[in-house]
Design an enzyme around this catalytic site. Structure first.
Site, mmCIF file in Angstrom:
data_model
loop_
_atom_site.group_PDB
_atom_site.id
_atom_site.type_symbol
_atom_site.label_atom_id
_atom_site.label_comp_id
_atom_site.label_asym_id
_atom_site.label_seq_id
_atom_site.Cartn_x
_atom_site.Cartn_y
_atom_site.Cartn_z
ATOM 1 N N LEU A 3 0.874 -1.161 0.000
ATOM 2 C CA LEU A 3 0.000 0.000 0.000
ATOM 3 C C LEU A 3 0.916 1.217 0.000
ATOM 4 C CD1 LEU A 3 -2.684 -0.971 2.693
ATOM 5 C CD2 LEU A 3 -2.939 -1.024 0.208
ATOM 6 N N ASP A 4 0.573 2.242 -0.789
ATOM 7 C CA ASP A 4 1.456 3.393 -0.851
ATOM 8 C C ASP A 4 1.358 4.238 0.423
ATOM 9 O OD1 ASP A 4 -0.655 5.340 -1.117
ATOM 10 O OD2 ASP A 4 -0.825 4.816 -3.229
ATOM 11 N N LYS A 5 2.213 5.205 0.518
ATOM 12 C CA LYS A 5 2.339 6.025 1.725
ATOM 13 C C LYS A 5 1.029 6.691 2.109
ATOM 14 C CE LYS A 5 5.530 9.464 3.666
ATOM 15 N NZ LYS A 5 6.735 10.287 3.383
ATOM 16 N N ASP A 6 0.237 7.063 1.121
ATOM 17 C CA ASP A 6 -1.000 7.797 1.370
ATOM 18 C C ASP A 6 -2.232 6.899 1.430
ATOM 19 O OD1 ASP A 6 0.362 10.277 1.404
ATOM 20 O OD2 ASP A 6 0.374 10.304 -0.780
ATOM 21 N N THR A 7 -2.009 5.588 1.565
ATOM 22 C CA THR A 7 -3.109 4.631 1.670
ATOM 23 C C THR A 7 -2.999 3.890 2.991
ATOM 24 O OG1 THR A 7 -3.147 4.323 -0.731
ATOM 25 C CG2 THR A 7 -4.244 2.649 0.602
#
Length: 230
Positions: A103-107
């Site tokens: 999952l990316d940093k903003d998820t």
């Protein structure tokens, strides 16, 4: 059967020299009896250190509620990592733990953690078809026509030559939706919405396969039972 020092070292309890010191100190028991030699052949289930059984001796699987701002990488310099939220001993296991998918940093949301390569492949192979559910917040009111568009199997992502598999979109409010996917392309949810002219403001994974977060708070984890077939 593995040697005692090999076993404890592979499970992250310390180097072989440190395990030898544990043995000399009488901290290691085999079937309730104090072990005298670090090279003793053992069954993991029979070994205790300081009267505690070995942790996940045949492989580890855990569920983590990834908070916003953390990255799914072992590399330094990209910000706090999800591995900083886990017991340090897990990183000393051989092999050390890794995430199943990213999952990316903003998820935020559900991510699985394991030290078993076959399990990573089982869940991330393009043929795996693991159901994943995302809670999405976008920048402007959603068009009901998106439901049919995402279900069509014709959504193309920039830079790719194959359309996305059919996906189930449920619009839950003017700016929020629930998206169910059976594949896991790079930044797929954000790119799918972008392909239709929407920007994803917030993104949260609430389900991965049979697993859900339940009441697990952001940054917390819990151990899972290992699947019967790995």
């Amino acid at each position: 059967m593995p040697r005692l020092d090999q076993l404890l070292s592979s499970l992250g309890y310390g180097s072989r020299r440190e395990v030898a010191d544990f043995v000399k100190s009488g901290r290691v028991r085999l079937g309730g009896e104090v072990v005298k030699k670090a090279d003793t052949k053992v069954q993991a289930e029979d070994v205790t250190l300081d009267d505690e059984a070995m942790e996940a001796p045949h492989g580890l699987l855990a569920l983590l509620h990834k908070p916003l701002g953390h990255v799914c990488t072992h590399s330094d310099g990209e910000g706090p990592t999800i591995y900083e939220l886990l017991p340090p001993r897990w990183m000393a296991r051989k092999p050390s733990v890794t995430s199943i998918g990213r999952l990316d940093k903003d998820t935020s949301g559900l991510i699985l953690i394991t030290d078993l390569g076959p399990l990573v492949h089982r869940y991330t192979s393009p043929k795996a078809e693991v159901e994943k559910i995302y809670e999405v917040t976008v920048d402007r009111e959603l068009d009901p026509a998106l439901v049919a568009t995402f279900a069509s199997g014709g959504v193309m992502l920039r830079g790719e030559d194959k359309p996305c598999l059919p996906a189930q979109l449920e619009i839950t409010s003017p700016l929020t939706a629930r998206l169910t996917l059976m594949e896991g392309r790079y930044h797929q949810v954000r790119r799918m919405f972008a392909s239709q002219g929407w920007h994803v403001e917030k993104l949260h994974r609430s389900r991965f396969g049979d697993y859900t977060l339940g009441d697990l708070a952001p940054g917390e984890w819990r151990m899972l039972d290992m699947p019967e077939e790995v």
